[in-house]
Design a protein around this motif. Structure first.
Motif, PDB file in Angstrom:
ATOM      1  N   GLN A 285       9.911  12.092  55.504  1.00  0.00           N
ATOM      2  CA  GLN A 285      10.709  13.194  56.063  1.00  0.00           C
ATOM      3  C   GLN A 285       9.758  14.309  56.488  1.00  0.00           C
ATOM      4  O   GLN A 285       9.713  15.407  55.917  1.00  0.00           O
ATOM      5  N   THR A 286       8.936  14.024  57.514  1.00  0.00           N
ATOM      6  CA  THR A 286       7.942  14.987  57.998  1.00  0.00           C
ATOM      7  C   THR A 286       7.913  14.978  59.521  1.00  0.00           C
ATOM      8  O   THR A 286       8.413  14.038  60.156  1.00  0.00           O
ATOM      9  N   VAL A 287       7.303  16.009  60.085  1.00  0.00           N
ATOM     10  CA  VAL A 287       7.128  16.097  61.530  1.00  0.00           C
ATOM     11  C   VAL A 287       5.706  15.685  61.873  1.00  0.00           C
ATOM     12  O   VAL A 287       4.746  16.151  61.244  1.00  0.00           O
ATOM     13  N   ASN A 300      10.265  14.012  63.976  1.00  0.00           N
ATOM     14  CA  ASN A 300      10.615  13.616  62.613  1.00  0.00           C
ATOM     15  C   ASN A 300      11.256  12.232  62.702  1.00  0.00           C
ATOM     16  O   ASN A 300      12.429  12.090  63.054  1.00  0.00           O
TER      17      ASN A 300
END
Length: 431
Positions: A285-287, A300
């Protein structure tokens, strides 16, 4: 038991103890060949095409039915060489049709599945054992799934990118085959495992970007060839954000920007009655970073796969709409769960039994109870018991609605693995 490449046949031995004039005969509703009854023994001549027929004998008027399945009518079910009237408490053999689902595996074969170090993971959550590639785990799980469900699903496979894709910053990294790597078909486990790269394939052979939309479109095209009315599904498995979009302006656009057409493509499939399950491999759950590295920038992937899952029509409840997996056990559990959802354990009894209290269900794993053996009473709690039970009518006011049963627990699991079960219609007080 009989099965074909497109349908699994559920064999029902309808055994009777009620008497009837043995001089009657049943006429073949599909041809001019008649079934004859002599001294309580019914037989059918061998069909002109050489297909086998079955002879039934006993103390009642009996009929044997074989051949291909046809659409049932409300009162008399036509099956192959003859017809069976459910009002007749005699003995017959009919095929209760179970529609086999068609399932296309759309598998991410991009270079990131084996890249060092990102393509390796702690597959067994044991720091003492070496890590393996994500592709190694995916191959192993596909091996298990296609063999477990080989008898009960029509399976196919699409790889994205193609096996010939290049590991370069060029359009050659985004190629996808014009047709499925394995076309949808029955008993396809060996073909699928032979068509996809082996478990130990490394970065010297597993190359390319993530042209997910192209792979999905090939899968949709192949599923579109399946017979009308047949349940159709895609299982979309990926480890990252899609790139390689069609009509990219330049190479930077091709590789560094996310392909926004993935979710609309899955939505298009749903409009064609093709549902899509989405499985992520180690999605965080990261960009992503804004760097020129062949991966979409500032995206994301977790949120994007949630969007795709929603568009696919079978999103998971809760905040996480897709199946996100962080090790091989979770990946296996996800594909197993999806397969179980695809294969329904609800069966419509056609013809509807005249004496539902005398119906018996058998044919699962040897020794598995499917109800009290002394009187075959159905179970009462499908969540906690192995066996079967009657389901209430969907429309209580519909006199033509078929009787439905639900296979439960291990009985359901065995049916899903084999695609086979015996259902016997018996007469009351039959010995």
């Amino acid at each position: 038991m009989k099965r074909s490449a497109c349908l699994l046949s559920l064999l029902s031995a309808l055994t009777g103890a009620c008497t009837k004039d043995a001089s009657e005969s049943n006429s073949n509703s599909n041809s001019n060949t008649d079934a004859t009854v002599t001294d309580g023994i019914a037989s059918l001549p061998t069909a002109s095409d050489g297909s086998e027929t079955v002879t039934a004998s006993g103390t009642t008027s009996e009929v044997s039915a074989t051949g291909t399945m046809s659409e049932p009518t409300a009162a008399t079910t036509t099956m192959g060489s003859t017809s069976f009237d459910p009002l007749d408490c005699g003995e017959a053999v009919v095929n209760i049709p179970i529609v086999t689902p068609s399932v296309m595996l759309v598998l991410d074969k991009s270079g990131s599945m084996v890249a060092d170090p990102g393509g390796f993971w702690d597959h067994d959550q044991d720091p003492a054992t070496p890590t393996i590639t994500r592709w190694n785990s995916l191959y192993s799980v596909v091996d298990l799934i296609v063999n477990n469900f080989n008898n009960s699903m029509n399976l196919g496979a699409v790889l994205f990118p193609a096996k010939t894709a290049a590991g370069s910053y060029t359009e050659a990294a985004c190629t996808v085959g014009a047709t499925a790597d394995v076309a949808i078909g029955g008993m396809n486990a060996a073909k699928i495992l032979g068509a996809i790269p082996g478990a130990l394939t490394d970065a010297t052979a597993l190359k390319g970007g993530t042209p997910a939309t192209k792979g999905l479109k090939v899968g949709i095209s192949e599923l579109g060839k399946a017979p009308a009315g047949q349940p159709k599904f895609m299982i979309f498995v990926t480890d990252g954000a899609a790139n390689c979009k069609e009509n990219a302006m330049d190479l930077t656009d091709l590789f560094e920007n996310y392909d926004e057409q993935v979710a609309p493509t899955v939505a298009m499939a749903l409009a064609m009655d093709i549902k899509t399950y989405v499985v992520g491999i180690d999605i965080s759950q990261t960009v992503s970073n804004d760097t020129k590295d062949g991966n979409p920038n500032s995206v994301n992937t977790y949120e994007k796969l949630n969007e795709v899952a929603e568009a696919g029509g079978v999103a998971r409840p809760g905040a996480e709409k897709f199946f996100n997996t962080t090790n091989q056990d979770e990946l296996q559990a996800a594909l197993q769960s999806i397969s179980m959802q695809i294969l329904s354990c609800t069966i419509e009894l056609d013809p509807t039994p005249t004496y539902p209290d005398s119906v018996e269900v058998d044919g699962f794993r040897e020794g598995l109870p499917v109800g009290p053996k002394d009187d075959q009473i159905p179970i009462t709690d499908c969540k906690t018991q192995d066996g079967w039970m009657y389901l209430p009518k969907i429309d209580p006011n519909d006199p033509n609605e078929l009787t439905r049963i639900e296979l439960c627990g291990a009985a359901c699991t065995d049916f899903q693995m084999s695609g086979m079960v015996d259902i016997q219609y018996r007469c009351p007080d039959q010995g």
